[in-house]
Design an enzyme around this catalytic site. Sequence first.
Site, PDB file in Angstrom:
ATOM      1  N   ASP A  11      19.475  15.731  36.044  1.00 17.34           N
ATOM      2  CA  ASP A  11      19.981  14.755  37.027  1.00 17.34           C
ATOM      3  C   ASP A  11      18.919  14.488  38.089  1.00 17.34           C
ATOM      4  OD1 ASP A  11      21.427  13.380  39.036  1.00 17.34           O
ATOM      5  OD2 ASP A  11      23.284  14.382  38.433  1.00 17.34           O
TER       6      ASP A  11
ATOM      7  N   HIS B 103      21.842  11.753  35.298  1.00 14.78           N
ATOM      8  CA  HIS B 103      22.988  11.270  36.058  1.00 14.78           C
ATOM      9  C   HIS B 103      23.615  10.070  35.343  1.00 14.78           C
ATOM     10  CE1 HIS B 103      25.078  11.255  39.941  1.00 14.78           C
ATOM     11  NE2 HIS B 103      25.108   9.939  39.835  1.00 14.78           N
TER      12      HIS B 103
END
Length: 230
Positions: free
Chosen positions: A168, A199
């Site tokens: 992420d 993400h």
Amino acid sequence: MIGIETLGGQERFQAYLAEPDGTPKGAIVVIQEIFGINAGIRRKCDTWAQKGYLALAPDLFWRLEPGVELDPDVEAEFKRALDLMGRFDQDQGIADIEAAIRAARSRLGAGGKVGCVGYCLGGRLAYMTAARTDVDASVGYYPVGLPNILHERHAISRPLLIHVAGADHFVPPEQQQEVHAALDDHPRVTIHDYPGEDHGFAAEMGKRRSENSARLADSRTEAFLAEHIG
């Protein structure tokens, strides 16, 4: 879209509602990303309704700009979403989520259980909802900024599931480690990691979606909520 009264009862805001055929197993409050109640969030609600749940997605940006629908794959709209997030009052957002939980319970009737599922900013808000409201269960996908609210973990008394994107770019490895260190031993919290995923991997559509991990995370979410909601 339906209207929901704020907790104070003096204002109303909109929420997308999807209802199942027949009596709902329970209700799911779907907590938006920074892109508003867009097609992806509405599709998530529709999917929950197909699985037998009443699903409700409150427009949390209504105080800033009602009815926002943004596309994360369009750079100008992504920047606009970041601006909205920067101006968003998260404490007020939790109050609006609590109002949505109450609205969902009123539609279910006595004994009906309500869970919440949030993504990105909504993942953070799902954690806050678990700590600050009487929601029956919560799920957060790739929540942002958890380290500065980890002190609220002691207030979490209902089940919470967190999906962590291992790559992420909004949540670096050191933050992920902080989350694990604080929550791995929490009796109400379960964390699943998705190594190499970025993400937004469970987005319904667009460039961010990673099909295999999205399906795995969603299957875990479905089983978790079936256990705790109905």
